[in-house]
Design a protein around this motif. Structure first.
Motif, PDB file in Angstrom:
ATOM      1  N   TYR A   7       0.805  -1.228   0.000  1.00 62.20           N
ATOM      2  CA  TYR A   7       0.000   0.000   0.000  1.00 62.20           C
ATOM      3  C   TYR A   7       0.842   1.283   0.000  1.00 62.20           C
ATOM      4  N   TYR A   8       1.914   1.306   0.787  1.00 64.97           N
ATOM      5  CA  TYR A   8       2.663   2.549   0.989  1.00 64.97           C
ATOM      6  C   TYR A   8       3.567   2.930  -0.181  1.00 64.97           C
ATOM      7  N   THR A   9       3.870   1.979  -1.059  1.00 64.14           N
ATOM      8  CA  THR A   9       4.748   2.252  -2.200  1.00 64.14           C
ATOM      9  C   THR A   9       4.145   3.336  -3.084  1.00 64.14           C
ATOM     10  N   GLY A  10       4.933   4.403  -3.321  1.00 58.93           N
ATOM     11  CA  GLY A  10       4.469   5.487  -4.171  1.00 58.93           C
ATOM     12  C   GLY A  10       3.744   6.602  -3.446  1.00 58.93           C
ATOM     13  N   LEU A  11       3.579   6.462  -2.144  1.00 63.83           N
ATOM     14  CA  LEU A  11       2.981   7.549  -1.363  1.00 63.83           C
ATOM     15  C   LEU A  11       4.086   8.496  -0.910  1.00 63.83           C
ATOM     16  N   ILE A  12       3.697   9.594  -0.276  1.00 63.17           N
ATOM     17  CA  ILE A  12       4.665  10.610   0.141  1.00 63.17           C
ATOM     18  C   ILE A  12       4.514  10.941   1.628  1.00 63.17           C
ATOM     19  N   LEU A  35      -1.318   9.904   1.108  1.00 62.68           N
ATOM     20  CA  LEU A  35      -1.469  10.686  -0.116  1.00 62.68           C
ATOM     21  C   LEU A  35      -0.380  10.355  -1.126  1.00 62.68           C
ATOM     22  N   ASP A  36      -0.749  10.446  -2.412  1.00 64.19           N
ATOM     23  CA  ASP A  36       0.229  10.198  -3.474  1.00 64.19           C
ATOM     24  C   ASP A  36       0.896  11.512  -3.900  1.00 64.19           C
ATOM     25  N   GLU A  37       1.745  11.448  -4.920  1.00 61.55           N
ATOM     26  CA  GLU A  37       2.497  12.618  -5.376  1.00 61.55           C
ATOM     27  C   GLU A  37       1.601  13.774  -5.802  1.00 61.55           C
ATOM     28  N   ALA A  38       0.401  13.475  -6.268  1.00 60.86           N
ATOM     29  CA  ALA A  38      -0.548  14.504  -6.701  1.00 60.86           C
ATOM     30  C   ALA A  38      -1.403  15.000  -5.533  1.00 60.86           C
ATOM     31  N   MET A  39      -1.034  14.584  -4.305  1.00 59.60           N
ATOM     32  CA  MET A  39      -1.759  14.958  -3.085  1.00 59.60           C
ATOM     33  C   MET A  39      -3.172  14.378  -3.055  1.00 59.60           C
ATOM     34  N   GLN A  40      -3.337  13.254  -3.750  1.00 58.58           N
ATOM     35  CA  GLN A  40      -4.629  12.580  -3.766  1.00 58.58           C
ATOM     36  C   GLN A  40      -4.627  11.468  -2.717  1.00 58.58           C
TER      37      GLN A  40
END
Length: 171
Positions: free
Chosen positions: A42-47, A62-67
């Motif tokens: 789940y956490y892969t690619g989050l920030i 949240l992801d890189e796009a703050m989504q």
């Protein structure tokens, strides 16, 4: 790894690795929940989307796009477990609702004992500590030192994304 042993996880970030001992004995619900997200990748690619110098760094939602990424169900708050929000501890983030923690977590940069359980009302209930940084506190401090600003309706967001490249259990 036996059920009695406290598991170790490594949070692999774009700024370096952070190793954390999870306190399965004191926070079994939070640890089981966190490990289920780890197992799912789940956490892969989050920030780390919230960084407040002298307070804490927060990530896991949240992801890189703050989504926001879709989460599992909310868990019971284990803030009554006797663990304190001291420097280097890992705790579950939540909303104003006591039992609302899902995937987001934070690392305390200083002793934030005001976040400990102090009463039954939501504002006093506290935040459940469920782990402790065992290696990589210098990475946590480096993350804490980055320039922050506002983005996508959020404040205290790092100007450059600090990626969570993965979280793995140390076997």
């Amino acid at each position: 790894m036996s059920e009695e042993q406290n598991p170790l996880v490594v949070i692999e970030t774009s700024m370096g690795d952070i190793t954390i001992e999870l306190f399965r004995d004191k926070a079994p619900i939070s640890v089981r929940n966190f490990l289920s997200y780890v197992k799912d990748g789940y956490y892969t690619g989050l920030i780390f989307h919230r960084v407040i110098k002298g307070f804490m760094i927060q990530g896991g939602g949240l992801d890189e796009a703050m989504q926001p990424k879709k989460t599992k169900f909310a868990i019971k708050n284990e803030a009554t477990n006797g663990l304190s929000n001291k420097r280097g501890t890992l705790a579950m983030a939540r909303t104003a609702v006591v039992d609302s923690a899902t995937s987001q977590f934070f690392v305390n940069l200083v002793d934030n004992t005001f976040l400990d359980h102090r009463g039954k009302t939501p504002d006093l209930f506290g935040y459940a500590v469920f782990g402790q940084v065992s290696e990589g506190m210098e990475v946590v401090d480096a993350i804490a030192a980055v320039k922050t600003g506002s983005r996508a309706g959020h404040t205290d967001v790092p100007a450059e994304n600090i990626m969570i490249n993965g979280v793995r259990v140390v076997e």
